[in-house]
Design a protein around this motif. Structure first.
Motif, short mmCIF file in Angstrom:
data_model
loop_
_atom_site.label_atom_id
_atom_site.label_comp_id
_atom_site.label_asym_id
_atom_site.label_seq_id
_atom_site.Cartn_x
_atom_site.Cartn_y
_atom_site.Cartn_z
N UNK A 223 0.97 -0.87 0.24
CA UNK A 223 -0.24 -0.32 -0.32
C UNK A 223 0.99 1.38 -0.30
N UNK A 224 0.05 2.35 -0.24
CA UNK A 224 1.10 3.33 -1.11
C UNK A 224 1.15 4.47 0.64
N UNK A 225 -0.18 4.91 0.43
CA UNK A 225 -0.33 5.44 1.56
C UNK A 225 0.10 5.58 3.24
N UNK A 226 0.06 5.99 4.00
CA UNK A 226 0.65 6.41 5.02
C UNK A 226 0.14 5.41 6.43
N UNK A 227 -1.52 4.74 5.91
CA UNK A 227 -2.51 3.52 6.72
C UNK A 227 -3.41 3.57 6.41
N UNK A 228 -3.78 2.14 6.64
CA UNK A 228 -4.83 1.66 5.72
C UNK A 228 -5.82 1.25 7.37
N UNK A 229 -4.94 1.44 8.39
CA UNK A 229 -5.82 -0.27 9.96
C UNK A 229 -4.73 1.32 11.11
N UNK A 230 -6.14 1.39 12.03
CA UNK A 230 -5.60 2.21 13.27
C UNK A 230 -6.52 1.82 14.24
N UNK A 231 -5.25 1.30 15.21
CA UNK A 231 -5.89 1.16 15.63
C UNK A 231 -6.13 1.48 17.21
N UNK A 232 -7.59 1.42 17.85
CA UNK A 232 -7.18 2.87 19.18
C UNK A 232 -7.55 2.11 20.32
N UNK A 233 -6.72 1.82 21.11
CA UNK A 233 -7.16 1.35 22.86
C UNK A 233 -8.46 1.67 23.53
N UNK A 234 -9.95 0.61 24.05
CA UNK A 234 -11.17 1.52 24.30
C UNK A 234 -11.61 0.15 24.93
N UNK A 235 -12.57 0.29 25.63
CA UNK A 235 -12.88 -1.24 27.05
C UNK A 235 -13.72 -1.85 25.79
N UNK A 236 -14.28 -1.68 24.83
CA UNK A 236 -14.68 -3.17 24.00
C UNK A 236 -14.36 -2.72 22.94
N UNK A 237 -14.13 -3.90 21.59
CA UNK A 237 -13.98 -4.32 20.86
C UNK A 237 -14.81 -3.41 19.85
#
Ligand SMILES: [Fe+2]
Length: 302
Positions: A46-60
């Motif tokens: 992939x060319x772009x900076x990101x395709x997946x962002x992970x953010x911590x939270x209380x529920x998935x």
């Protein structure tokens, strides 16, 4: 319309450190940045900076999905079309997330947050684009090639399908319907992939799975080998879908978000006719070899 593809998905995860370890060392994505709450990752092709962002939270689950448009000015046009269709929108300022320009935000008929964007920093593919090798030397784990698609869960699949077809100019490739014609699943594409996004009938705002493209059937097998080797929870060993004809294995990230390692699949055009699967053949449609529903598949959503 000028939507290029589904460009990113943001997942809620329970333990950011554990999740980053999983998506990098096991799935083979590369971390490209982080801010206070989130880590940003891309796949090698992939060319772009990101395709997946992970953010911590209380529920998935899924925070949002986002589609990349071809031209910056497409966003204004899209804003008008979405409003005319009857959905409200808002703008997310450039820089709200790392490496991203402004985004147009709406809520899908299934309750999911959906964004549209054009500007994002470019990093480039791992093999370069001048005389490139077919794959990089330092692939980790599953070695995901790209983020391919997602399957979301919601109630109003007719509304979701109409929104994507009428407003965003997507094409419906396949559907699963009851005897009276109610949609149980809908598959939609704006590329020649079998699906950029799909929806399954069920409770609103939920995630069924994130599909990662791994290139070959051998790599689907390798993904399952690695699941066993590293104790990753498997739901479906390597198999084929009737729907999309995709080659597949399902498994879960440490937070319980379902992942798919995917290859193959149909190559639909906009003038293809929709492929219809009937509810009495649902087992075969989803699990072409076993031809029976796997209980967790229709019950475990995040
Ligand atoms: Fe999938």
């Amino acid at each position: 319309m000028s939507i290029l593809r589904i460009g990113r998905i943001e997942l809620r995860v329970l333990d950011l450190k554990e999740s980053v370890d999983y998506y990098t060392r096991f799935m083979g994505l590369t971390e490209t940045g982080r801010d206070d709450n989130s880590v940003y990752l891309k796949a090698w092709d992939e060319y772009d900076h990101h395709s997946l962002v992970l953010t911590e939270a209380d529920s998935p689950g899924v925070d949002h999905v986002a589609f990349k448009v071809r031209h910056a000015e497409d966003l204004e046009d899209l804003n008008q079309r979405i409003n005319e269709w009857g959905l409200s929108t808002e703008w997310l300022a450039a820089g709200s997330r790392l490496a991203e320009g402004e985004a147009l935000v709406t809520t899908l008929p299934t309750g999911h947050r959906c964004e549209f964007y054009h500007q994002i920093e470019r990093i480039g593919i791992a093999v370069g684009n001048t005389n490139p090798e077919p794959w990089p030397d330092d692939l980790q784990g599953v070695g995901v090639q790209r983020f391919d698609h997602c399957l979301l869960v919601g109630n109003d699949l007719e509304g979701a399908t109409r929104f994507f077809v009428e407003v965003l100019d997507f094409h419906q490739s396949e559907r699963l319907i009851t005897a009276d014609g109610t949609m149980l699943a809908t598959f939609l594409h704006c590329t020649n992939k079998a699906h950029d996004i799909a929806f399954l009938k069920g409770p609103d705002t939920k995630l069924h799975h994130v599909g990662f493209y791994v290139g070959t059937w051998d790599n689907v097998l390798k993904a399952a080998d690695l699941q066993s080797r590293h104790g990753v929870r498997t739901e479906l060993t390597p198999s084929r879908h009737g729907l999309t004809r995709g080659l597949t294995t399902y498994f879960f990230d440490p937070s319980g978000n379902r992942n798919e390692a995917y290859s193959g699949g149909t190559f639909p055009y906009y003038d293809d006719e929709v492929v219809t699967w009937t509810e009495d053949q649902a087992g075969k449609a989803i699990f072409f070899h076993g031809r029976e529903m796997i209980e967790t598949f229709g019950e475990v959503f995040t």
